[in-house]
Design a protein around this motif. Structure first.
Motif, PDB file in Angstrom:
ATOM      1  N   SER A 119       5.428  -4.933   5.577  1.00 23.11           N
ATOM      2  CA  SER A 119       6.423  -3.930   5.356  1.00 23.11           C
ATOM      3  C   SER A 119       6.302  -2.924   6.374  1.00 23.11           C
ATOM      4  CB  SER A 119       5.947  -3.010   4.133  1.00 23.11           C
ATOM      5  OG  SER A 119       6.395  -3.913   2.955  1.00 23.11           O
ATOM      6  N   GLY A 120       7.238  -2.437   7.330  1.00 22.01           N
ATOM      7  CA  GLY A 120       7.109  -1.397   8.294  1.00 22.01           C
ATOM      8  C   GLY A 120       6.817  -1.907   9.608  1.00 22.01           C
ATOM      9  N   LYS A 121       6.759  -3.277   9.774  1.00 20.27           N
ATOM     10  CA  LYS A 121       6.394  -4.175  10.937  1.00 20.27           C
ATOM     11  C   LYS A 121       7.823  -4.402  11.606  1.00 20.27           C
ATOM     12  CE  LYS A 121       1.757  -4.706  10.336  1.00 20.27           C
ATOM     13  NZ  LYS A 121       0.904  -4.439  11.508  1.00 20.27           N
ATOM     14  N   HIS A 122       7.723  -4.309  12.967  1.00 22.22           N
ATOM     15  CA  HIS A 122       8.955  -4.730  13.831  1.00 22.22           C
ATOM     16  C   HIS A 122       8.525  -6.038  14.685  1.00 22.22           C
ATOM     17  CE1 HIS A 122      10.968  -1.024  12.711  1.00 22.22           C
ATOM     18  NE2 HIS A 122       9.876  -0.527  12.724  1.00 22.22           N
ATOM     19  N   LEU A 177       9.283 -10.876   4.236  1.00 20.70           N
ATOM     20  CA  LEU A 177       7.881 -10.113   4.354  1.00 20.70           C
ATOM     21  C   LEU A 177       8.077  -8.800   4.381  1.00 20.70           C
ATOM     22  CD1 LEU A 177       5.973 -12.800   6.290  1.00 20.70           C
ATOM     23  CD2 LEU A 177       5.368 -12.303   4.014  1.00 20.70           C
ATOM     24  N   GLY A 178       9.481  -8.297   4.811  1.00 19.73           N
ATOM     25  CA  GLY A 178       9.279  -6.580   4.806  1.00 19.73           C
ATOM     26  C   GLY A 178       9.436  -6.320   6.386  1.00 19.73           C
ATOM     27  N   ALA A 179       9.616  -6.926   7.222  1.00 20.08           N
ATOM     28  CA  ALA A 179       9.567  -6.317   8.684  1.00 20.08           C
ATOM     29  C   ALA A 179      10.983  -6.585   9.102  1.00 20.08           C
ATOM     30  CB  ALA A 179       8.856  -7.407   9.478  1.00 20.08           C
ATOM     31  N   ASN A 180      11.124  -5.567  10.078  1.00 22.42           N
ATOM     32  CA  ASN A 180      12.466  -5.481  10.920  1.00 22.42           C
ATOM     33  C   ASN A 180      12.602  -6.709  12.021  1.00 22.42           C
ATOM     34  OD1 ASN A 180      13.582  -3.066   9.225  1.00 22.42           O
ATOM     35  ND2 ASN A 180      11.702  -2.144  10.184  1.00 22.42           N
ATOM     36  N   GLY A 216       0.732  -9.447   9.443  1.00 25.27           N
ATOM     37  CA  GLY A 216       0.627  -8.926   8.397  1.00 25.27           C
ATOM     38  C   GLY A 216      -0.738  -8.482   7.507  1.00 25.27           C
ATOM     39  N   ASN A 217      -0.534  -7.962   6.260  1.00 22.22           N
ATOM     40  CA  ASN A 217      -1.726  -7.458   5.600  1.00 22.22           C
ATOM     41  C   ASN A 217      -1.684  -8.208   4.521  1.00 22.22           C
ATOM     42  OD1 ASN A 217      -2.097  -4.938   7.104  1.00 22.22           O
ATOM     43  ND2 ASN A 217      -0.121  -4.175   6.284  1.00 22.22           N
TER      44      ASN A 217
END
Length: 311
Positions: A23-26, A49-52, A308-309
């Motif tokens: 989340s919040g990664k690009h 996974l929540g990335a852009n 990621g985390n």
């Protein structure tokens, strides 16, 4: 570890369990070559996974033309959290890795195709229970990035690998040496041969790839003459000596006349398939679409661990 994590993430997805580790990664996808599975897998995996994701083709940036690979790496590395590269030169992805200061993923070069290997070995594990001690036979052009990657990855993971190819299309000696050196520790048994019976006997997995790689289309007639005896058909599959042998293909496959390449093969050579016949490709031994889906699950694991985390 990545294969086991991919298996776990695949199960989570099937049960609707969230796993938005990015989340919040690009991330940036630099693709200088065409792609169906690899581009789609990176895009969908990163998004789930929540990335852009930002896609950059060779016309979008000036990589190596007006701006050096090193300078591009420093610029993109300051903006993105990770970069995937797909192109010809292995040196390009290595230079990106040396200067970007973020994870760089090899999405295919002329030398190697590592993300394909993750999907291949997950698929083997799913269908055979394990890949350790299993014999994987690659049939066809043994010089290409898939054959090279399979030989080395099999040696790392403790699988036996046969490369069945005409003598003029066998893996580079440097790659063979690397694989044999690794196999001394893993116990893998490696065989490079042009003999169909020797290469096929005992195969748990039969694997092939297109006979003409990207950029080599002009060599179609020459390649057909060299490889026509190495088509994966039922006769060849039967040489494994087992009815449990599975068939893999990294795709795209020329197995009928539904494509321009398939029509050209029929017009030139009177065949309805090139590297594999349609009955094998569509038959019960074929796991090619499981293998294709697993590109996404395994790339998801790769992204999660490196960018990621997870923990």
């Amino acid at each position: 570890m990545l294969i086991n994590l991919a298996d776990d993430l695949k199960t989570k997805e099937q049960h609707g369990i969230p796993h938005r580790f990015m989340s919040g990664k690009h991330i940036a996808l630099i693709f200088e070559k065409q792609s169906t599975r690899t581009r789609s897998a990176f895009t969908v995996a990163a998004t789930k996974l929540g990335a852009n994701v930002e896609y950059l083709n060779k016309n979008d940036i000036q990589l190596g033309s007006k701006e050096s690979v090193e300078d591009t790496a420093k610029v993109l590395g300051s903006m993105f959290d990770g970069i995937a590269y797909r192109g010809s030169e292995q040196a390009t992805v290595e230079t990106l890795g040396a200067h970007a200061d973020v994870p760089i993923w090899n999405a295919l070069t002329d030398d190697w195709h590592p993300t394909q290997m993750l999907a291949d070995f997950l698929t083997i594990k799913e269908h055979l229970g394990t890949y350790k001690g299993k014999t994987i036979t690659f049939v066809g052009d043994g010089r290409n990035n898939v054959a090279h990657s399979l030989l080395v990855t099999g040696a790392i993971l403790g699988a036996n690998v046969h490369i069945l190819a005409p003598e003029s299309l066998q893996p580079a000696l440097s790659v063979q040496k690397l694989a044999h050196d690794i196999a001394k520790n893993s116990g893998s048994k490696l065989l490079v041969t042009s003999d169909r019976e020797d290469g096929m006997y005992g195969s748990d997995v039969v694997y092939t790839d297109v006979w003409v790689s990207m950029g080599e289309e002009d060599a179609l007639e020459e390649r057909f003459q060299l490889l026509s005896d190495y088509q994966v058909n039922q006769e060849l599959m039967d040489m494994s000596g087992s009815t449990e042998t599975i068939f893999l293909h990294c795709l795209p496959a020329i197995h009928d006349t539904a494509t321009d390449a398939g029509k050209l093969a029929y017009e030139k050579f009177g065949v309805n398939g090139m590297e594999v016949t349609d009955d094998v490709f569509r038959g019960p031994a074929s796991k090619v679409f499981d293998q294709a889906e697993n590109r996404m699950h395994t790339i998801k694991a790769l992204l999660a661990v490196t960018c990621g985390n997870v923990h």
